[in-house]
Design a protein around this motif. Structure first.
Motif, short mmCIF file in Angstrom:
data_model
loop_
_atom_site.label_atom_id
_atom_site.label_comp_id
_atom_site.label_asym_id
_atom_site.label_seq_id
_atom_site.Cartn_x
_atom_site.Cartn_y
_atom_site.Cartn_z
N PHE A 283 25.67 -9.70 -16.41
CA PHE A 283 24.27 -9.26 -16.36
C PHE A 283 23.82 -8.64 -17.67
CE2 PHE A 283 25.30 -9.44 -11.77
CZ PHE A 283 24.34 -10.37 -11.41
N MET A 284 24.72 -8.01 -18.42
CA MET A 284 24.35 -7.48 -19.73
C MET A 284 23.97 -8.62 -20.67
SD MET A 284 23.95 -4.54 -21.14
CE MET A 284 23.42 -4.02 -22.78
N HIS A 285 24.71 -9.72 -20.59
CA HIS A 285 24.39 -10.90 -21.40
C HIS A 285 22.99 -11.42 -21.06
CE1 HIS A 285 25.51 -15.36 -22.42
NE2 HIS A 285 24.71 -14.83 -23.32
N ARG A 286 22.73 -11.60 -19.77
CA ARG A 286 21.43 -12.12 -19.34
C ARG A 286 20.29 -11.18 -19.75
NH1 ARG A 286 22.47 -14.54 -13.21
NH2 ARG A 286 23.91 -16.21 -13.84
N PHE A 287 20.54 -9.89 -19.60
CA PHE A 287 19.52 -8.90 -19.97
C PHE A 287 19.19 -8.99 -21.45
CE2 PHE A 287 19.14 -4.63 -21.92
CZ PHE A 287 17.86 -4.32 -21.52
N LEU A 288 20.19 -9.05 -22.30
CA LEU A 288 19.95 -9.03 -23.74
C LEU A 288 19.23 -10.28 -24.23
CD1 LEU A 288 23.25 -7.39 -25.05
CD2 LEU A 288 20.93 -6.47 -25.25
N LEU A 289 19.45 -11.39 -23.57
CA LEU A 289 18.79 -12.62 -24.00
C LEU A 289 17.27 -12.51 -23.97
CD1 LEU A 289 21.04 -15.37 -22.38
CD2 LEU A 289 20.92 -14.72 -24.79
N SER A 290 16.75 -11.72 -23.05
CA SER A 290 15.29 -11.58 -22.95
C SER A 290 14.81 -10.16 -23.25
CB SER A 290 14.82 -11.98 -21.54
OG SER A 290 15.46 -11.17 -20.56
N SER A 291 15.68 -9.33 -23.78
CA SER A 291 15.32 -7.94 -24.06
C SER A 291 14.50 -7.83 -25.35
CB SER A 291 16.58 -7.09 -24.20
OG SER A 291 16.25 -5.80 -24.69
N PRO A 292 13.52 -6.91 -25.38
CA PRO A 292 12.75 -6.70 -26.61
C PRO A 292 13.59 -6.13 -27.76
CG PRO A 292 12.12 -5.10 -24.92
CD PRO A 292 12.99 -6.11 -24.26
N VAL A 293 14.79 -5.67 -27.50
CA VAL A 293 15.63 -5.17 -28.60
C VAL A 293 16.38 -6.32 -29.27
CG1 VAL A 293 15.97 -2.98 -27.39
CG2 VAL A 293 17.76 -4.73 -27.29
N ARG A 294 16.32 -7.51 -28.70
CA ARG A 294 17.03 -8.64 -29.31
C ARG A 294 16.30 -9.10 -30.57
NH1 ARG A 294 17.84 -14.84 -27.00
NH2 ARG A 294 19.39 -15.47 -28.57
#
Length: 412
Positions: free
Chosen positions: A78-89
């Motif tokens: 879930f951390m992977h999925r979150f980061l893919l669409s996170s504004p911090v990416r």
């Protein structure tokens, strides 16, 4: 131990506590800096570059065994999925503060659903070799500005038995990286000083579906469901949970204040919401999902795990919301808990009722402000800026690529 003559007084206490809680202020904000930290917004404070790795390191593992999505180690997915669409990416690695490698080292399960960590070291080595060969960023710091999610029992020591985990130690190639892990124990070789300790994954939607009205009285004094002995892996007893769970059973199996059993009823979540104290003893590792469940359901966690390092300890005031009992003091558990003043119990319950406290322990889909994803990012942001000493001179090497057990050096 509590004798039978005091039982009626304690039951009156239970009724008073449950009834009073319904007429007191439901929630209380954490005072001071901890409350501010818990509500921090990491957006704008860091940029993370997500490596695009071959799917054999992540998605193919999940396709092979979808159970990885629901076990307690699922934070890595879930951390992977979150980061893919996170504004911090950021898609520009040259402006990144942190580099993240999406690897699922615990997504290799037995038929009974337990992860086998024995291939994880080779998987990690393979991924790091790929990263260091295809991108220049690892070699600039040898991983000091990289983070990895390693949610297994003993983190990057990659073994479920503590003695063997200690013998292995943290995978040498990860010694400079920041490890995001569920395992936390002070002065332990499997917890690096710079690691970020996180809660294990517990399914938010499933827990949400079992919520009961908040005015239902908490009529159970102490609640626990789980193993007391692990006869398959510790047939002689005493090693599992360092004997603490066995001590709970032997001392309190017939105590009417203790609702404890190895059974796991369908009303498990509802029962936690009807309980004042929920036992959170160590098992093979110091942590378990019970900690998350207790906080989410407002049941005061009774933490029995010496030297445990708890999730997001700079943001969650564990001493204020929980009760800590030393493993050696388990035989006195009834006396310890019945001696806690009512006003102290009520304040812990009010703090636990704070939605931000519950949110910080969960990995919801989609992500929400203040959840565990954001707490991880807050932890990474607080480690910035990187000290200049982490950057290596051209060609400089610090890590030993041939260190560790011979079996770890085999190709993956």
């Amino acid at each position: 131990m509590t004798n039978r003559s005091s039982l009626s007084a304690i039951l009156l206490f239970l009724f008073f506590s449950a009834s009073s809680a319904q007429h007191n202020v439901r929630t209380e904000r954490i005072s001071g800096s901890a409350g501010d930290v818990l509500e921090d917004n990491p957006v704008g404070k860091l940029k993370v570059y997500v490596y695009e790795l071959p799917s054999k390191y992540n998605k193919k593992l999940l396709q092979k065994d979808p159970r990885c999505l629901t076990h307690m180690f699922a934070a890595e997915i879930f951390m992977h999925r979150f980061l893919l669409s996170s504004p911090v990416r950021t898609l520009n690695p040259d402006e990144a503060d942190w580099f993240y490698a999406p690897i699922y080292p615990t997504c290799d399960l037995t038929p009974t659903g337990l992860p086998l960590p024995f291939k994880s070291p080779r998987m990690m080595r393979s991924a790091i070799q790929l990263i260091s060969s295809n991108w220049p960023y690892w070699n600039k710091t040898e991983g000091a500005d990289h983070f990895f999610v390693v949610p297994h029992d003993f983190g990057a020591c990659f073994h479920y038995q503590e003695e063997k985990a200690i013998e292995r130690g943290i995978l040498p190639l990860l010694k400079r990286a920041t490890l995001v892990q569920t395992f936390g124990q002070r002065n332990h070789v499997c917890l690096d000083q710079g690691s970020i300790t996180i809660p294990p994954f517990a399914p938010p939607q499933k827990m949400q579906a079992h919520l009961i009205p908040p005015d239902v009285p908490r009529s159970i004094f102490v609640y626990f469901r789980g193993l007391f002995y692990d006869v398959n892996n510790d047939p002689e007893g005493g090693y599992y949970a360092r004997g603490a769970r066995a001590a709970v059973w032997e001392n309190f199996k017939n105590n009417p204040l203790f609702d404890i059993s190895t059974d796991h009823p369908t009303t498990y979540y509802e029962d936690m919401q009807r309980s004042i104290f929920c036992l959170c003893p160590l098992g093979w590792a110091p942590w378990s999902p019970r900690l998350v469940e207790a906080v989410v359901f407002g049941c005061i966690p009774v933490i029995i795990a010496d030297d445990i390092v708890l999730p997001f300890a700079d943001a969650i005031p564990w001493e204020e919301i929980g009760v800590f009992v030393a493993e050696k003091d388990v035989p006195e558990l009834d006396t310890i808990l019945t001696s806690i003043p009512t006003e102290v119990i009520l304040r812990k319950q009010r703090l636990l009722a704070n939605p931000s406290m519950k949110q910080a322990m969960l990995f919801p889909q989609p992500a929400q402000p203040g959840d565990a994803f954001h707490q991880i990012l807050n932890g990474l942001a607080r480690k910035l800026p990187h000290d200049g000493s982490v950057y290596l001179k051209a060609g400089e090497k610090v890590l030993n690529w041939t260190a560790g057990p011979v079996g770890d050096l085999k190709p993956w």
